[in-house]
Structure formats: structure tokens, C-alpha cells
Design a protein around this motif. Structure first.
Motif, PDB file in Angstrom:
ATOM      1  N   GLU A 189       0.826  -1.210   0.000  1.00  0.00           N
ATOM      2  CA  GLU A 189       0.000   0.000   0.000  1.00  0.00           C
ATOM      3  C   GLU A 189       0.863   1.264   0.000  1.00  0.00           C
ATOM      4  O   GLU A 189       0.543   2.242  -0.687  1.00  0.00           O
ATOM      5  N   LEU A 190       1.955   1.234   0.755  1.00  0.00           N
ATOM      6  CA  LEU A 190       2.817   2.407   0.818  1.00  0.00           C
ATOM      7  C   LEU A 190       3.484   2.666  -0.531  1.00  0.00           C
ATOM      8  O   LEU A 190       3.546   3.813  -0.999  1.00  0.00           O
ATOM      9  N   ILE A 191       3.975   1.611  -1.177  1.00  0.00           N
ATOM     10  CA  ILE A 191       4.593   1.759  -2.499  1.00  0.00           C
ATOM     11  C   ILE A 191       3.563   2.259  -3.511  1.00  0.00           C
ATOM     12  O   ILE A 191       3.831   3.159  -4.315  1.00  0.00           O
ATOM     13  N   LEU A 192       2.342   1.688  -3.451  1.00  0.00           N
ATOM     14  CA  LEU A 192       1.268   2.107  -4.358  1.00  0.00           C
ATOM     15  C   LEU A 192       0.905   3.563  -4.119  1.00  0.00           C
ATOM     16  O   LEU A 192       0.692   4.328  -5.077  1.00  0.00           O
ATOM     17  N   PHE A 193       0.858   3.968  -2.852  1.00  0.00           N
ATOM     18  CA  PHE A 193       0.533   5.362  -2.507  1.00  0.00           C
ATOM     19  C   PHE A 193       1.568   6.311  -3.094  1.00  0.00           C
ATOM     20  O   PHE A 193       1.222   7.343  -3.674  1.00  0.00           O
ATOM     21  N   LEU A 194       2.854   5.973  -2.950  1.00  0.00           N
ATOM     22  CA  LEU A 194       3.921   6.841  -3.453  1.00  0.00           C
ATOM     23  C   LEU A 194       3.884   6.937  -4.977  1.00  0.00           C
ATOM     24  O   LEU A 194       4.071   8.023  -5.549  1.00  0.00           O
ATOM     25  N   ILE A 195       3.648   5.814  -5.627  1.00  0.00           N
ATOM     26  CA  ILE A 195       3.576   5.813  -7.094  1.00  0.00           C
ATOM     27  C   ILE A 195       2.395   6.653  -7.573  1.00  0.00           C
ATOM     28  O   ILE A 195       2.520   7.492  -8.478  1.00  0.00           O
ATOM     29  N   LEU A 196       1.220   6.420  -6.978  1.00  0.00           N
ATOM     30  CA  LEU A 196       0.012   7.139  -7.386  1.00  0.00           C
ATOM     31  C   LEU A 196       0.151   8.641  -7.108  1.00  0.00           C
ATOM     32  O   LEU A 196      -0.253   9.478  -7.933  1.00  0.00           O
ATOM     33  N   ALA A 197       0.746   8.997  -5.955  1.00  0.00           N
ATOM     34  CA  ALA A 197       0.949  10.403  -5.631  1.00  0.00           C
ATOM     35  C   ALA A 197       1.889  11.059  -6.635  1.00  0.00           C
ATOM     36  O   ALA A 197       1.671  12.200  -7.058  1.00  0.00           O
ATOM     37  N   GLY A 198       2.936  10.319  -7.050  1.00  0.00           N
ATOM     38  CA  GLY A 198       3.861  10.842  -8.049  1.00  0.00           C
ATOM     39  C   GLY A 198       3.195  11.038  -9.397  1.00  0.00           C
ATOM     40  O   GLY A 198       3.422  12.045 -10.079  1.00  0.00           O
ATOM     41  N   VAL A 199       2.364  10.083  -9.786  1.00  0.00           N
ATOM     42  CA  VAL A 199       1.661  10.174 -11.076  1.00  0.00           C
ATOM     43  C   VAL A 199       0.697  11.361 -11.080  1.00  0.00           C
ATOM     44  O   VAL A 199       0.658  12.152 -12.026  1.00  0.00           O
ATOM     45  N   LEU A 200      -0.094  11.494 -10.008  1.00  0.00           N
ATOM     46  CA  LEU A 200      -1.063  12.590  -9.941  1.00  0.00           C
ATOM     47  C   LEU A 200      -0.363  13.941  -9.861  1.00  0.00           C
ATOM     48  O   LEU A 200      -0.807  14.919 -10.464  1.00  0.00           O
ATOM     49  N   GLY A 201       0.742  13.989  -9.119  1.00  0.00           N
ATOM     50  CA  GLY A 201       1.489  15.236  -9.015  1.00  0.00           C
ATOM     51  C   GLY A 201       2.091  15.651 -10.334  1.00  0.00           C
ATOM     52  O   GLY A 201       2.138  16.847 -10.671  1.00  0.00           O
ATOM     53  N   GLY A 202       2.554  14.692 -11.103  1.00  0.00           N
ATOM     54  CA  GLY A 202       3.150  14.996 -12.398  1.00  0.00           C
ATOM     55  C   GLY A 202       2.115  15.320 -13.459  1.00  0.00           C
ATOM     56  O   GLY A 202       2.366  16.115 -14.371  1.00  0.00           O
ATOM     57  N   ALA A 203       0.930  14.710 -13.327  1.00  0.00           N
ATOM     58  CA  ALA A 203      -0.108  14.927 -14.339  1.00  0.00           C
ATOM     59  C   ALA A 203      -0.720  16.327 -14.219  1.00  0.00           C
ATOM     60  O   ALA A 203      -0.845  17.063 -15.191  1.00  0.00           O
ATOM     61  N   GLY A 204      -1.086  16.710 -12.998  1.00  0.00           N
ATOM     62  CA  GLY A 204      -1.642  18.038 -12.761  1.00  0.00           C
ATOM     63  C   GLY A 204      -2.896  18.296 -13.581  1.00  0.00           C
ATOM     64  O   GLY A 204      -3.782  17.443 -13.700  1.00  0.00           O
ATOM     65  N   ASN A 205      -2.976  19.487 -14.161  1.00  0.00           N
ATOM     66  CA  ASN A 205      -4.163  19.905 -14.917  1.00  0.00           C
ATOM     67  C   ASN A 205      -4.263  19.258 -16.290  1.00  0.00           C
ATOM     68  O   ASN A 205      -5.244  19.467 -16.999  1.00  0.00           O
ATOM     69  N   ARG A 206      -3.248  18.492 -16.668  1.00  0.00           N
ATOM     70  CA  ARG A 206      -3.274  17.881 -18.009  1.00  0.00           C
ATOM     71  C   ARG A 206      -4.189  16.670 -18.058  1.00  0.00           C
ATOM     72  O   ARG A 206      -4.461  16.127 -19.123  1.00  0.00           O
TER      73      ARG A 206
END
Length: 317
Positions: free
Chosen positions: A245-262
Motif C-alpha cells: 500500500e505504501l509503495i502504491l501510494f507513493l507511485i500514485l501520488a507521483g503520477v497525480l502530481g506529475g499529471a496536474g491539470n493535463r
């Protein structure tokens, strides 16, 4: 660089090595409760008094092959490391502020930073006298800065003594509040009392505003370095779901942070909801584990706090 500058740099380097050798004595004898003056240098294993040529910083360690000249026991690598780090700190202070009173204060602050860091790493112990000296020097610096403009910095933009006092109170109060939070989750302090002393001492140096920045930066540094150990210990304790769960959380947070408004609004919101659900479940599991002795991972916080303070010294002073 002029010959005079090179000579000064060599002198500063030599002083750094010599003071580093003395700091090793301060660290080890401070932990053992011995006097730093008597008796003279001796092997910590066989207690044989050392000759003067056994105490040449770094060089003696290399010439002896990292072993005692008498009992041939291995000499801790701490000795040359502390000496070299002290030399580096002295050099950086000289290059940053030149031959000034500010350099002397900076070197003193950085030296105490190093000493407290090593004692915390070695034995998870902070000697209160080191914190008192550090805080006293910080308060003295704030007083002198009112009379000597060359000591002024971005930290003391106004009323330096007031800022120093507020910094002490802020550092102590914040650390004590956070330490007491540990009783809610683990039945013990989240931080040792030594951490509070050091936070107060840093507050005396940096003032209330910058000590908050240092504490926040310290927590980030602590998280970065403690995360791998936490994952390893959690996995060893059979909590594989928590690790996943922790690894998944970090990956998902990174993806959402990088995606932003796009990203499409619906997809982005769905991702945030999923991230929040994972975070809630993860926090529940971590708090459940941390209440058990096997779930607690203690890492000294002072080194992380000091790392942030060192960066602050060269950014703000």
C-alpha cells in the motif's frame, strides 16, 4: 588565488583537522563520562597511552593501517571521518565569510552540530551541556549582532535578541508537543528530550521563523532516510500489505502530481479519492503496528535536524 589566500586556506585546513581530532575526544569521553583533559590519549581497547605521533589527524590512522600500534585492535573509522568533516566545515566557513568574527561563530556552531550528531548516531544520546553551549553561543551572537553590523544576517532583520528568545521558546514548545503525540500512538515519547534541547538551541541561533523551517525540513529528511528501513522492517514482520500500500501510494501520488491539470477532471478526482482511501487504510495499519514493540523503528532525529540547520547556516547567515 593569491599565495596569501592559499596559505590561509592551508592553515584553516590544518586547524580543522586538529580541532576534529579534539572533537573525537569530546565525543567519546563525553559519552563515557571521562574528563576531556586527563588522562592523555590512550587506546580505548588496551588503554595503552599513545605517543604524540599516534595522534596526527588522518595520517596516523593511515600509517597504522587503521589498527592500534600496541594491541593491533581495529581503530574506529569515526576518527578520520570526524577530522575530515571538521576540516571541510572550517574550509566552507572560511570561503563563505572570510577572516571575520562571523566565521568564528559559524565554525563554533558547525562544530557543535557535528559533535551532537555523532553522539546521537553512536548512542542515541544528546549531552545537555552541548545543547546549552550551542544555545548560549546563539544567544550571544544575537546580542553582538545589535552592536556589530557585520554580524547582521537575514535571520536578524530586527530585534535580534527578541527573535532569539522566541526561537528558543518555539523550538522547545514544538518539539515537546510533537513528542507528547507519541503517547497517543505508541505509549511513549515520539522524540527524546535531547531533541527538544537541540531544537531550543537552534531556535536561539536562527529565531522562531527559521527554526520552524528547519524542523519541517528535518522531518522531510528523516522521512526520506527512514522510509527504506521502515519498509524493510515492515516486510520482515510479515506486513506485506502495508508495504504494498505504501509503495502504491507513493507511485500514485507521483503520477497525480506529475499529471496536474493535463488530466481529465473526472480521472484526476477519481485518482485523488483512491489516493485518500489508500492513505487512510495505510495510516490505520501503521498506527496499529506502531503500538506494538516490534512495529516501532527508532531513528535519531537530531542528525536530520542538524542537516537542515547546516544548510540554513550557509543560506541565511
Amino acid at each position: 588565488m593569491l599565495p596569501a589566500d592559499i596559505c590561509l586556506l592551508l592553515l584553516v585546513s590544518a586547524l580543522g583537522l586538529c580541532f576534529g581530532s579534539f572533537y573525537n575526544v569530546v565525543i567519546l569521553r563525553g559519552l563515557s563520562g571521562e574528563s576531556i583533559a586527563f588522562p592523555g590519549s590512550k587506546c580505548p581497547k588496551c588503554n595503552t597511552p599513545l605517543k604524540w605521533y599516534h595522534n596526527i589527524p588522518v595520517l596516523s590512522y593511515l600509517f597504522l593501517g587503521g589498527k592500534c600500534a600496541f594491541c593491533k585492535c581495529k581503530i574506529s573509522v569515526q576518527y578520520p571521518v570526524v577530522e575530515l568533516v571538521t576540516m571541510l566545515l572550517f574550509i566552507c566557513s572560511y570561503l563563505k565569510w572570510g577572516v571575520t568574527v562571523k566565521t568564528l561563530f559559524a565554525a563554533a556552531f558547525l562544530s557543535l552540530f557535528l559533535i551532537t550528531t555523532v553522539t546521537d548516531i553512536l548512542e542515541k544520546v544528546i549531552l545537555t551541556r552541548h545543547a546549552y553551549i550551542l544555545g548560549g553561543l546563539g544567544f550571544l551572537y544575537s546580542i553582538l549582532s545589535m552592536f556589530y553590523p557585520q554580524l547582521s544576517s537575514s535571520i536578524y532583520f530586527s530585534h535580534p535578541v527578541v527573535l532569539s528568545i522566541l526561537g528558543i521558546l518555539t523550538g522547545v514548545l514544538v518539539m515537546e508537543i510533537l513528542a507528547d503525540v507519541g503517547y497517543l500512538f505508541a505509549g511513549t515519547r515520539a522524540f527524546g528530550e535531547g531533541d527538544t534541547y537541540i531544537a531550543g538551541a537552534l531556535g536561539a541561533i536562527f529565531g522562531w521563523k527559521y527554526i520552524l523551517i528547519i524542523l519541517c525540513a528535518g522531518f522531510i529528511i528523516q522521512f526520506v532516510f527512514s522510509l527504506p528501513m521502515f519498509l524493510i522492517n515492515t516486510y520482515k514482520n510479515g506486513k506485506k500489505l502495508t508495504v504494498f500500500e505504501l509503495i502504491l501510494f507513493l507511485i500514485l501520488a507521483g503520477v497525480l502530481g506529475g499529471a496536474g491539470n493535463r488530466t481529465e477532471a473526472v480521472i484526476y478526482i477519481s485518482g485523488l479519492v483512491l489516493l485518500a482511501l489508500i492513505a487512510l487504510h495505510l495510516i490505520r495499519n501503521i498506527l496499529k503496528d506502531i503500538k506494538t514493540p516490534s512495529g516501532c523503528t527508532y531513528l535519531p532525529y537530531v542528525p536530520a535536524m542538524i542537516a537542515a540547520a547546516v544548510a540554513g547556516m550557509f543560506l541565511w547567515f
